[in-house]
Design an enzyme around this catalytic site. Sequence first.
Site, PDB file in Angstrom:
ATOM      1  N   HIS A 185      17.864   9.339 -22.000  1.00  0.00           N
ATOM      2  CA  HIS A 185      17.981   8.489 -23.147  1.00  0.00           C
ATOM      3  C   HIS A 185      17.640   9.161 -24.296  1.00  0.00           C
ATOM      4  O   HIS A 185      16.852   8.583 -25.247  1.00  0.00           O
ATOM      5  CB  HIS A 185      17.398   7.214 -22.919  1.00  0.00           C
ATOM      6  N   HIS A 220       6.962   1.866 -23.647  1.00  0.00           N
ATOM      7  CA  HIS A 220       7.840   2.716 -23.129  1.00  0.00           C
ATOM      8  C   HIS A 220       8.163   2.252 -21.532  1.00  0.00           C
ATOM      9  O   HIS A 220       8.449   1.133 -21.622  1.00  0.00           O
ATOM     10  CB  HIS A 220       7.216   4.337 -23.285  1.00  0.00           C
ATOM     11  N   LYS A 253       4.022  -9.700 -27.491  1.00  0.00           N
ATOM     12  CA  LYS A 253       5.280  -9.012 -27.291  1.00  0.00           C
ATOM     13  C   LYS A 253       5.700  -9.601 -25.811  1.00  0.00           C
ATOM     14  O   LYS A 253       4.717  -9.565 -25.038  1.00  0.00           O
ATOM     15  CB  LYS A 253       5.253  -7.577 -27.198  1.00  0.00           C
ATOM     16  N   MET A 255       7.353  -8.653 -22.821  1.00  0.00           N
ATOM     17  CA  MET A 255       7.627  -7.076 -22.057  1.00  0.00           C
ATOM     18  C   MET A 255       9.172  -7.090 -21.466  1.00  0.00           C
ATOM     19  O   MET A 255       9.662  -7.997 -20.862  1.00  0.00           O
ATOM     20  CB  MET A 255       6.986  -6.579 -21.046  1.00  0.00           C
ATOM     21  N   PHE A 257      11.960  -6.781 -23.613  1.00  0.00           N
ATOM     22  CA  PHE A 257      12.952  -7.132 -24.538  1.00  0.00           C
ATOM     23  C   PHE A 257      12.699  -6.504 -25.779  1.00  0.00           C
ATOM     24  O   PHE A 257      11.519  -5.678 -26.264  1.00  0.00           O
ATOM     25  CB  PHE A 257      12.414  -8.781 -24.817  1.00  0.00           C
ATOM     26  N   HIS A 259      14.466  -3.360 -28.465  1.00  0.00           N
ATOM     27  CA  HIS A 259      14.770  -1.684 -28.455  1.00  0.00           C
ATOM     28  C   HIS A 259      14.499  -1.189 -29.930  1.00  0.00           C
ATOM     29  O   HIS A 259      15.308  -1.574 -30.740  1.00  0.00           O
ATOM     30  CB  HIS A 259      15.938  -1.405 -27.854  1.00  0.00           C
ATOM     31  N   ARG A 268      22.528  -1.039 -20.655  1.00  0.00           N
ATOM     32  CA  ARG A 268      22.031  -0.613 -19.226  1.00  0.00           C
ATOM     33  C   ARG A 268      21.440  -2.157 -18.620  1.00  0.00           C
ATOM     34  O   ARG A 268      21.639  -2.497 -17.332  1.00  0.00           O
ATOM     35  CB  ARG A 268      20.631   0.015 -19.140  1.00  0.00           C
ATOM     36  N   ASP A 310      14.488  -2.392 -18.844  1.00  0.00           N
ATOM     37  CA  ASP A 310      13.493  -2.715 -17.881  1.00  0.00           C
ATOM     38  C   ASP A 310      13.318  -4.049 -17.359  1.00  0.00           C
ATOM     39  O   ASP A 310      12.745  -4.258 -16.169  1.00  0.00           O
ATOM     40  CB  ASP A 310      12.157  -2.183 -18.785  1.00  0.00           C
TER      41      ASP A 310
HETATM   42  N1  COA Z   1       8.666  -9.532 -27.908  1.00  0.00           N
HETATM   43  C1  COA Z   1       8.506 -10.259 -28.900  1.00  0.00           C
HETATM   44  N2  COA Z   1       8.751 -10.095 -30.257  1.00  0.00           N
HETATM   45  C2  COA Z   1       9.285  -8.720 -30.233  1.00  0.00           C
HETATM   46  C3  COA Z   1       9.518  -7.905 -29.423  1.00  0.00           C
HETATM   47  C4  COA Z   1       9.204  -8.354 -28.019  1.00  0.00           C
HETATM   48  N3  COA Z   1       9.485  -7.762 -26.891  1.00  0.00           N
HETATM   49  N4  COA Z   1       9.953  -6.611 -29.670  1.00  0.00           N
HETATM   50  C5  COA Z   1      10.148  -6.831 -30.987  1.00  0.00           C
HETATM   51  N5  COA Z   1       9.579  -7.977 -31.434  1.00  0.00           N
HETATM   52  C6  COA Z   1       9.317  -8.376 -32.716  1.00  0.00           C
HETATM   53  C7  COA Z   1       8.347  -7.481 -33.356  1.00  0.00           C
HETATM   54  O1  COA Z   1       7.073  -8.125 -33.233  1.00  0.00           O
HETATM   55  C8  COA Z   1       8.641  -7.406 -34.855  1.00  0.00           C
HETATM   56  O2  COA Z   1       8.593  -8.687 -35.397  1.00  0.00           O
HETATM   57  P1  COA Z   1       8.119  -8.900 -36.844  1.00  0.00           P
HETATM   58  O3  COA Z   1       9.264  -8.312 -37.722  1.00  0.00           O
HETATM   59  O4  COA Z   1       7.709 -10.216 -37.176  1.00  0.00           O
HETATM   60  O5  COA Z   1       6.683  -8.152 -37.018  1.00  0.00           O
HETATM   61  C9  COA Z   1      10.163  -7.546 -34.564  1.00  0.00           C
HETATM   62  O6  COA Z   1      10.528  -8.111 -33.440  1.00  0.00           O
HETATM   63  C10 COA Z   1      10.718  -6.071 -34.885  1.00  0.00           C
HETATM   64  O7  COA Z   1      10.087  -5.150 -33.557  1.00  0.00           O
HETATM   65  P2  COA Z   1       9.442  -3.796 -33.835  1.00  0.00           P
HETATM   66  O8  COA Z   1       8.181  -3.789 -33.134  1.00  0.00           O
HETATM   67  O9  COA Z   1       9.715  -3.480 -35.235  1.00  0.00           O
HETATM   68  O10 COA Z   1      10.527  -2.946 -33.049  1.00  0.00           O
HETATM   69  P3  COA Z   1      10.543  -1.393 -32.808  1.00  0.00           P
HETATM   70  O11 COA Z   1      11.957  -1.210 -32.862  1.00  0.00           O
HETATM   71  O12 COA Z   1       9.450  -1.014 -33.454  1.00  0.00           O
HETATM   72  O13 COA Z   1      10.015  -1.708 -31.058  1.00  0.00           O
HETATM   73  C11 COA Z   1       9.873  -1.688 -28.944  1.00  0.00           C
HETATM   74  C12 COA Z   1      10.772  -1.448 -30.149  1.00  0.00           C
HETATM   75  C13 COA Z   1      10.747  -1.625 -27.671  1.00  0.00           C
HETATM   76  C14 COA Z   1       8.515  -1.002 -28.817  1.00  0.00           C
HETATM   77  C15 COA Z   1       9.630  -3.132 -28.888  1.00  0.00           C
HETATM   78  O14 COA Z   1      10.544  -3.989 -29.028  1.00  0.00           O
HETATM   79  C16 COA Z   1       8.470  -3.843 -27.861  1.00  0.00           C
HETATM   80  O15 COA Z   1       7.463  -3.346 -27.977  1.00  0.00           O
HETATM   81  N6  COA Z   1       9.116  -4.357 -26.560  1.00  0.00           N
HETATM   82  C17 COA Z   1       8.534  -4.591 -25.547  1.00  0.00           C
HETATM   83  C18 COA Z   1       8.166  -3.472 -24.669  1.00  0.00           C
HETATM   84  C19 COA Z   1       9.564  -3.083 -24.063  1.00  0.00           C
HETATM   85  O16 COA Z   1      10.177  -3.524 -23.291  1.00  0.00           O
HETATM   86  N7  COA Z   1       9.548  -1.735 -24.137  1.00  0.00           N
HETATM   87  C20 COA Z   1      10.593  -0.763 -23.296  1.00  0.00           C
HETATM   88  C21 COA Z   1      11.855  -0.526 -24.158  1.00  0.00           C
HETATM   89  S1  COA Z   1      13.116   0.124 -23.599  1.00  0.00           S
END
Ligand code: COA
Length: 374
Positions: A185, A220, A253, A255, A257, A259, A268, A310
Amino acid sequence: MTEKKAVPSLRGIVAGETALCTVGKEGAGLSYRGYDIRDLAEHAKFEEVAYLLLYGELPNCRQLQEYCTRLKHRRALPEALKQVLERLPRAAHPMDVMRTGCSVLGVLETERSFAQQYEVADRLLSALPGILTYWYRYSHDGVRVDPATEDASIGGQLLHLLGAAPPNPLYEKVMHASLILYAEHEFNASTFTARVCASTQSDMHSCISGAIGSLRGPLHGGANEAAMAMLEQWSNPDEAEQAVLRMLERKEKVMGFGHAIYRSQDPRNAIIKAWSRKLAEEVGDSRLYPISERVEAVMWREKRLFANADFYHASAYHFMGIPTGLFTPVFVLSRITGWCAHVMEQRQNPHIIRPSATYTGPGPRAWIPIEERP
Ligand code: COA
């Protein structure tokens, strides 16, 4: 002179070149060396994709057969490594076991020159399922499994060593698709970790041990496991919906959701979701899959957040009897291919990766002798 502004989390920064993978690129979507992930997940075996990533082209029939045989012959673990694994506690985090196992292998079978890199990559790909299952079965069941099995595929070997009997062709097919989806990825956190380490001209095992450490975090790779822990708490879709709404209210958060790169969908997800649904039918599930679907709908309705790779991996792995604590290590068994390919690619670039930082500490200060300090 005004200092350049820092870019938080390096978002949007192009930090290098790769011929391995496109992620969410206009017209290309997610592809490995030019092949669409949907085609690979539908038609290929994981070993074919491993070969594609590491050696650059899809193998022909003879090459694939030879490659699978080569990988099979590299499954046995050295005695010293088995002894270390036997000493690791049952309560250890399985990702710590993976990191340790990889590091110990690097001590016992050190990569002495980059000319050995293909051999080292193949060995890691072959040895990691054994490292995981040897420790897991010994610490949990007191059983010393023999990783040098005759199973045709890595996914089949994993399910076999975890104690699945009899071998289920559907599960093996799902493992091929799952391992393909997780294989590569682009410049994600763990791969970038591996590339930073590789840019110092370090050895393969050090690069991979670091990458495993990065993948361990719940933001991650740890998300599949965290998603399962969350889903397991709920007994029906309505209860799940209420709980998710409360989580969103508390700005927690959810989990599985969102990206960092994709904005409207993770390509995927549809593939693993379809397999999860099929497995749910196979095992007669009427709880986990409907709960997952409801959570997905609520997240989209409330936040326009989509399920990433995931989320449905959680239920799919659960249906196949993989213990939750092993979900992220299984991701390692796949991503090892992408990591090794990236390390090889980075090694062609002689420059060390070394960004700069915006300084936020105090201005220049006069030295204070120790006896005069408050
Ligand atoms: N659940 C709830 N809210 C979420 C969220 C989630 N899974 N993912 C993003 N958001 C919200 C954030 O809180 C943020 O809100 P705000 O603008 O009010 O602060 C907004 O959406 C933007 O999120 P951000 O954290 O800036 O996105 P990012 O691009 O930095 O992070 C991830 C991406 C993947 C780290 C993030 O979506 C996340 O932590 N997801 C859950 C963990 C996960 O599934 N990881 C696997 C990735 S493949």
